[in-house]
Motif scaffolding. Structure first.
Motif, PDB file in Angstrom:
ATOM      1  N   GLY A  33       3.240   8.110  -3.984  1.00 43.86           N
ATOM      2  CA  GLY A  33       2.660   6.884  -4.653  1.00 43.86           C
ATOM      3  C   GLY A  33       2.333   5.780  -3.654  1.00 43.86           C
ATOM      4  O   GLY A  33       3.871   5.759  -2.764  1.00 43.86           O
ATOM      5  N   TRP A  34       1.938   4.371  -3.995  1.00 45.51           N
ATOM      6  CA  TRP A  34       1.935   2.998  -3.276  1.00 45.51           C
ATOM      7  C   TRP A  34       2.763   2.002  -4.638  1.00 45.51           C
ATOM      8  O   TRP A  34       2.086   2.160  -5.538  1.00 45.51           O
ATOM      9  N   LEU A  35       3.393   1.664  -4.091  1.00 48.42           N
ATOM     10  CA  LEU A  35       3.691   0.010  -4.758  1.00 48.42           C
ATOM     11  C   LEU A  35       3.033  -0.957  -4.465  1.00 48.42           C
ATOM     12  O   LEU A  35       3.794  -0.856  -3.293  1.00 48.42           O
ATOM     13  N   ARG A  36       3.659  -2.227  -5.467  1.00 50.32           N
ATOM     14  CA  ARG A  36       3.396  -3.612  -4.338  1.00 50.32           C
ATOM     15  C   ARG A  36       3.393  -4.151  -5.531  1.00 50.32           C
ATOM     16  O   ARG A  36       4.301  -4.362  -6.694  1.00 50.32           O
ATOM     17  N   GLN A  37       4.238  -5.306  -4.620  1.00 51.42           N
ATOM     18  CA  GLN A  37       4.735  -6.731  -5.739  1.00 51.42           C
ATOM     19  C   GLN A  37       4.327  -7.626  -4.607  1.00 51.42           C
ATOM     20  O   GLN A  37       5.201  -8.041  -3.478  1.00 51.42           O
ATOM     21  N   ALA A  38       4.089  -8.552  -5.863  1.00 52.11           N
ATOM     22  CA  ALA A  38       3.600  -9.682  -5.661  1.00 52.11           C
ATOM     23  C   ALA A  38       4.959 -10.855  -5.153  1.00 52.11           C
ATOM     24  O   ALA A  38       5.680 -11.179  -6.569  1.00 52.11           O
ATOM     25  N   PRO A  39       4.951 -11.873  -5.035  1.00 56.95           N
ATOM     26  CA  PRO A  39       5.986 -13.066  -5.240  1.00 56.95           C
ATOM     27  C   PRO A  39       5.980 -13.578  -6.351  1.00 56.95           C
ATOM     28  O   PRO A  39       5.101 -13.852  -7.203  1.00 56.95           O
ATOM     29  N   GLY A  40       6.854 -13.432  -6.841  1.00 58.76           N
ATOM     30  CA  GLY A  40       7.571 -13.746  -8.390  1.00 58.76           C
ATOM     31  C   GLY A  40       6.740 -13.155  -9.399  1.00 58.76           C
ATOM     32  O   GLY A  40       7.603 -13.613 -10.867  1.00 58.76           O
ATOM     33  N   LYS A  41       6.688 -11.593  -8.595  1.00 56.59           N
ATOM     34  CA  LYS A  41       6.080 -10.679  -9.781  1.00 56.59           C
ATOM     35  C   LYS A  41       6.584  -9.191 -10.360  1.00 56.59           C
ATOM     36  O   LYS A  41       7.612  -9.047  -9.041  1.00 56.59           O
ATOM     37  N   GLU A  42       6.372  -8.207 -11.068  1.00 54.48           N
ATOM     38  CA  GLU A  42       7.175  -7.180 -11.037  1.00 54.48           C
ATOM     39  C   GLU A  42       6.557  -6.470 -10.057  1.00 54.48           C
ATOM     40  O   GLU A  42       5.314  -6.512  -9.880  1.00 54.48           O
ATOM     41  N   ARG A  43       7.321  -5.111  -9.302  1.00 54.14           N
ATOM     42  CA  ARG A  43       6.525  -3.986  -8.270  1.00 54.14           C
ATOM     43  C   ARG A  43       6.064  -3.176  -9.160  1.00 54.14           C
ATOM     44  O   ARG A  43       6.517  -3.175 -10.389  1.00 54.14           O
ATOM     45  N   MET A  81      -7.778   0.557   1.877  1.00 56.38           N
ATOM     46  CA  MET A  81      -7.975  -0.851   0.581  1.00 56.38           C
ATOM     47  C   MET A  81      -9.272  -1.614   1.555  1.00 56.38           C
ATOM     48  O   MET A  81      -9.057  -1.536   2.589  1.00 56.38           O
ATOM     49  N   ASN A  82     -10.423  -1.142   0.571  1.00 56.00           N
ATOM     50  CA  ASN A  82     -11.500  -2.719   0.831  1.00 56.00           C
ATOM     51  C   ASN A  82     -11.762  -3.365   0.022  1.00 56.00           C
ATOM     52  O   ASN A  82     -11.246  -3.387  -1.452  1.00 56.00           O
ATOM     53  N   ASN A  83     -12.667  -4.126   0.418  1.00 55.76           N
ATOM     54  CA  ASN A  83     -13.227  -5.871  -0.526  1.00 55.76           C
ATOM     55  C   ASN A  83     -11.717  -6.630  -0.851  1.00 55.76           C
ATOM     56  O   ASN A  83     -11.485  -6.314  -2.361  1.00 55.76           O
ATOM     57  N   LEU A  84     -10.674  -6.510  -0.144  1.00 55.38           N
ATOM     58  CA  LEU A  84      -9.596  -7.067  -0.470  1.00 55.38           C
ATOM     59  C   LEU A  84      -9.598  -8.491  -1.728  1.00 55.38           C
ATOM     60  O   LEU A  84     -10.043  -9.352  -0.635  1.00 55.38           O
ATOM     61  N   LYS A  85      -9.282  -8.362  -2.403  1.00 53.71           N
ATOM     62  CA  LYS A  85      -8.192 -10.135  -2.782  1.00 53.71           C
ATOM     63  C   LYS A  85      -7.632 -10.791  -2.421  1.00 53.71           C
ATOM     64  O   LYS A  85      -6.611 -10.333  -2.683  1.00 53.71           O
ATOM     65  N   PRO A  86      -7.194 -11.944  -2.842  1.00 56.53           N
ATOM     66  CA  PRO A  86      -5.873 -12.735  -3.235  1.00 56.53           C
ATOM     67  C   PRO A  86      -4.987 -12.216  -3.382  1.00 56.53           C
ATOM     68  O   PRO A  86      -3.596 -12.215  -3.292  1.00 56.53           O
ATOM     69  N   GLU A  87      -5.199 -11.450  -4.901  1.00 54.42           N
ATOM     70  CA  GLU A  87      -4.591 -11.156  -5.529  1.00 54.42           C
ATOM     71  C   GLU A  87      -3.661  -9.631  -5.229  1.00 54.42           C
ATOM     72  O   GLU A  87      -2.866  -9.083  -5.982  1.00 54.42           O
ATOM     73  N   ASP A  88      -4.352  -9.136  -4.418  1.00 51.53           N
ATOM     74  CA  ASP A  88      -3.677  -7.932  -3.474  1.00 51.53           C
ATOM     75  C   ASP A  88      -3.047  -7.869  -2.729  1.00 51.53           C
ATOM     76  O   ASP A  88      -2.174  -6.761  -2.251  1.00 51.53           O
ATOM     77  N   THR A  89      -1.901  -9.392  -2.553  1.00 55.87           N
ATOM     78  CA  THR A  89      -1.434  -9.898  -1.495  1.00 55.87           C
ATOM     79  C   THR A  89       0.229  -9.446  -1.958  1.00 55.87           C
ATOM     80  O   THR A  89       0.441  -9.664  -3.322  1.00 55.87           O
ATOM     81  N   GLY A  90       0.923  -9.130  -1.078  1.00 58.52           N
ATOM     82  CA  GLY A  90       1.843  -8.514  -2.342  1.00 58.52           C
ATOM     83  C   GLY A  90       3.080  -8.032  -0.498  1.00 58.52           C
ATOM     84  O   GLY A  90       2.445  -7.288   0.338  1.00 58.52           O
ATOM     85  N   MET A  91       4.207  -7.220  -0.473  1.00 51.60           N
ATOM     86  CA  MET A  91       4.579  -6.097  -0.435  1.00 51.60           C
ATOM     87  C   MET A  91       3.930  -5.348  -0.231  1.00 51.60           C
ATOM     88  O   MET A  91       4.304  -4.668  -2.220  1.00 51.60           O
ATOM     89  N   TYR A  92       3.580  -3.909   0.248  1.00 51.68           N
ATOM     90  CA  TYR A  92       3.204  -2.818  -0.453  1.00 51.68           C
ATOM     91  C   TYR A  92       4.680  -1.818   0.258  1.00 51.68           C
ATOM     92  O   TYR A  92       5.047  -1.404   1.381  1.00 51.68           O
ATOM     93  N   TYR A  93       4.675  -1.331  -0.880  1.00 50.85           N
ATOM     94  CA  TYR A  93       5.999  -0.274  -0.738  1.00 50.85           C
ATOM     95  C   TYR A  93       5.435   1.960  -0.865  1.00 50.85           C
ATOM     96  O   TYR A  93       4.852   1.595  -1.786  1.00 50.85           O
ATOM     97  N   CYS A  94       5.861   2.452  -0.221  1.00 49.01           N
ATOM     98  CA  CYS A  94       5.286   3.821  -0.063  1.00 49.01           C
ATOM     99  C   CYS A  94       6.666   4.865  -0.878  1.00 49.01           C
ATOM    100  O   CYS A  94       7.968   4.470  -0.632  1.00 49.01           O
ATOM    101  N   ALA A  95       6.000   5.209  -2.281  1.00 45.79           N
ATOM    102  CA  ALA A  95       7.559   5.954  -2.599  1.00 45.79           C
ATOM    103  C   ALA A  95       7.256   7.344  -2.611  1.00 45.79           C
ATOM    104  O   ALA A  95       5.669   7.891  -3.072  1.00 45.79           O
ATOM    105  N   GLY A  96       8.316   8.172  -2.961  1.00 49.14           N
ATOM    106  CA  GLY A  96       7.951   9.521  -3.664  1.00 49.14           C
ATOM    107  C   GLY A  96       9.000   9.818  -4.334  1.00 49.14           C
ATOM    108  O   GLY A  96       9.944   9.627  -4.401  1.00 49.14           O
ATOM    109  N   THR A  97       8.471  11.229  -5.038  1.00 48.25           N
ATOM    110  CA  THR A  97       9.354  12.438  -5.822  1.00 48.25           C
ATOM    111  C   THR A  97       9.140  13.259  -5.978  1.00 48.25           C
ATOM    112  O   THR A  97       8.309  13.892  -5.678  1.00 48.25           O
TER     113      THR A  97
END
Length: 115
Positions: A33-43, A81-97
């Motif tokens: 999966g992909w997760l993201r974390q914006a400044p000041g927000k939870e992942r 990721m298409n039609n990106l919006k300013p609210e998509d800004t953040g650090m994007y993390y890949c994850a596996g389980t």
């Protein structure tokens, strides 16, 4: 030691596109999966892929704009990721389980979308 390495983050203008890549040292996870974390927000999780059956799910905020996919031969998961919006800004993390909570996560790749 298992590793997930992300790449593809960049700065783009709103409406633009990016493709993130995540390469695994071993591609044996049941779910990626992909997760993201914006400044000041939870992942938050934005997309997941069940590798055995190819099933995918998305956060409501990205449905219709983001697509998760895989190339098993390259041990790589992508996030288009298409039609990106300013609210998509953040650090994007890949994850596996293998099951349950995310077991392994990469170091992240930064996505910045300007208006």
């Amino acid at each position: 030691q298992d590793r997930l390495v992300e790449s593809g983050g960049d700065s783009v203008q709103a409406g633009g596109s990016l493709r993130l890549s995540c390469t695994a040292s071993r591609y044996s996870y049941y779910r990626m999966g992909w997760l993201r974390q914006a400044p000041g927000k939870e992942r938050e999780e934005v997309a997941r892929l069940y590798t055995a059956i190819g099933s995918t799910t998305y956060a409501d905020s990205v449905k219709g704009r983001f697509t998760i996919s895989e190339d098993k031969a390259k041990r790589t998961v992508y996030l288009q990721m298409n039609n990106l919006k300013p609210e998509d800004t953040g650090m994007y993390y890949c994850a596996g389980t293998y099951t349950g909570d995310w077991l392994l996560m990469g170091q992240g790749t930064q996505v910045t979308v300007s208006s």
